[in-house]
Write an enzyme that holds these catalytic residues in place. Sequence first.
Site, short mmCIF file in Angstrom:
data_model
loop_
_atom_site.label_atom_id
_atom_site.label_comp_id
_atom_site.label_asym_id
_atom_site.label_seq_id
_atom_site.Cartn_x
_atom_site.Cartn_y
_atom_site.Cartn_z
CB CYS B 167 24.18 53.94 17.95
SG CYS B 167 24.17 55.37 16.87
CG HIS B 458 26.96 57.70 19.44
ND1 HIS B 458 26.83 56.54 18.70
CD2 HIS B 458 27.33 57.30 20.68
CE1 HIS B 458 27.12 55.51 19.46
NE2 HIS B 458 27.42 55.92 20.66
#
Lengths: 118, 504
Positions: B167, B458
């Site tokens: 990510c 994240h």
Amino acid sequence: MISLNSNILMNNCLCMSFFSLHDRKVKDAQMRATINSKLVETGERERLKELLRTRLVECGWRDQLKQHCKEVVRQKGLEHITVDDLVAEITPKGRALVPDMVKKELLQRIRTFLAQQS
Amino acid sequence: MTLSGCQHLQKIKTEKGLDSYKILHACFISCKTADARRRKARHSVCHTCRVYELRLHACMSCVYFGCHQEEHIQSHARANEHWIAVDMSYGMVRCFACDDYVYDKDIDKIAKTLNYRSSIPAALNQFAVWQPNHKEVELLRKNCKRRRVEDSSTIGLRGLINLGNTCFMNTIVQALIHTPVLREYFLADRHVCQLLKEENEQCLVCELSSIFQEFYSGISSTYIPYRLLHLVWTSARHLAGYEQQDAHEFLIAALDLLHRHCIAGPNDRSGSSPHNCQCIIDQIFTGGLQSDVTCQMCNNVSTTIDPIWDISLDLGTRLYNGSNTTNISGYSNSPSNYDPTSLIDCLKRFTKPEHLGSLAKIKCSSCGCYQESTKQLTMKKLPIVACFHLKRFEHSTGYHKKISTYVSFPEELDMTPFMSSSKIQNGDINGCTKGLSCKNKYSLFAVVNHSGTIECGHYTCYIRQHKNQWFKCDDHLITRALPQEVLNSEGYLLFYHKQILEYE
């Protein structure tokens, strides 16, 4: 006696300066013509033209002048505008709008070129 | 406008053909050989007044050159009824009966060919209007579907599959895809690969170029950037592996790789000056950070300007758990150790003069004594795209923490107060801030956020698609977002672009 002589001297000087001004103009034109033919002969003139074109596009001169052209055409009317009109209108403005940096650079190139030639 | 000239030109065409034009052009306008140039130099004068003038015209019916200014060519035309003349600077055809310049298709073709032929030996870069050739016309005819980009179109938005903690890469790719000037560069196909055919797969810029093509192709399915990942792994070893990486580190590594691949192949280790080139990455991202060190004794200022790709801002010294307020001071000067709560605060801190303390005495170059000094950072040159990095991750020995305090950032940012020209230097107020000048104004277009802790987190990002339309990119999930939602998010990497691009 002395004052008379100095008057004659002054007159002579004035006459000479008048002639040399005229001479200088003629000499200038001749020099311009010589430099120009040298530039053309060696192809340097085309290269300088390309350089100038690039610089003038980069600094926004082309767009400025294009805008001005559009305004002139708008004022005079699309039906009545002639090339001569446009040339008369935009030549002085175009000359004035060229940035000093560009002038300096071109002059430098020409000087270098002339130095190499002689 | 018909491209068939006027009746007078047509008369000459049918009677004599265009050979005279060809000869005139080849000899005097688009000279190919040195001989031709010599001839041009010698003979380009008005036959009447023997002066070289800028608007010289050559009669097409006889051998006569006349200048326009003094009306010599006009009088020649009227006297001999030779109505057609050619301008010797550019090859335009003038008809004195119609009193205008006239354009003819065949003449245009001749001029174009001759100009092109003469530009090759002179190695000139001819600026010509693009005309589609046969192949291109065929292509355009076969692919006649046009895509209209409206306010509601989602072109340019595609999700990116997470290939295993990637990510960090996905968010940076999303931000780059939506960077305005970069997008224009790649969609205009401006990248010419410097590599040989065999090494072509290793060029990161080519890969980015094809990613742009994929994103703006109109396909809305999720994209799998496996080739990009592989390239990154092979080119930037320290980012390889399946662990979570830092998005900011990836951004800098990616920009560096792109910069290197722009100017030379990936195997060129000549290490040319990293921030001194004209590649698109430097043109967009490189700014100049000015560092002024003032000697306390003699007030001499020594200035250095460093090229930077991003601005890393400290967030203060409070720890992640707000209750713990032990100050591990990084700054020894600030009397009130406030913590910044906005981007502007951070920037103010960044550009505040900092007293370097008695442990960091520097030998002053002008007065020659070891003295304490103050250092101040300001922006000398602003990049087109400014990336602000909020230093949320603390990496001290045996201690890694993330600072999650909310830092507000504006949608429109004015960098004028932080410029070198606005700072008070040596007591003189140098160049008061011109309120009307908007050349330092920036607009937010991408925000990269990190959610979670430093061990397990994240990355997501918000990107601006149109003026007031924001989208949240969470790997393969693209959802619409409100501007307020974007401004309320934590913010880790903030991307701003200049509102007005100027000529230099």
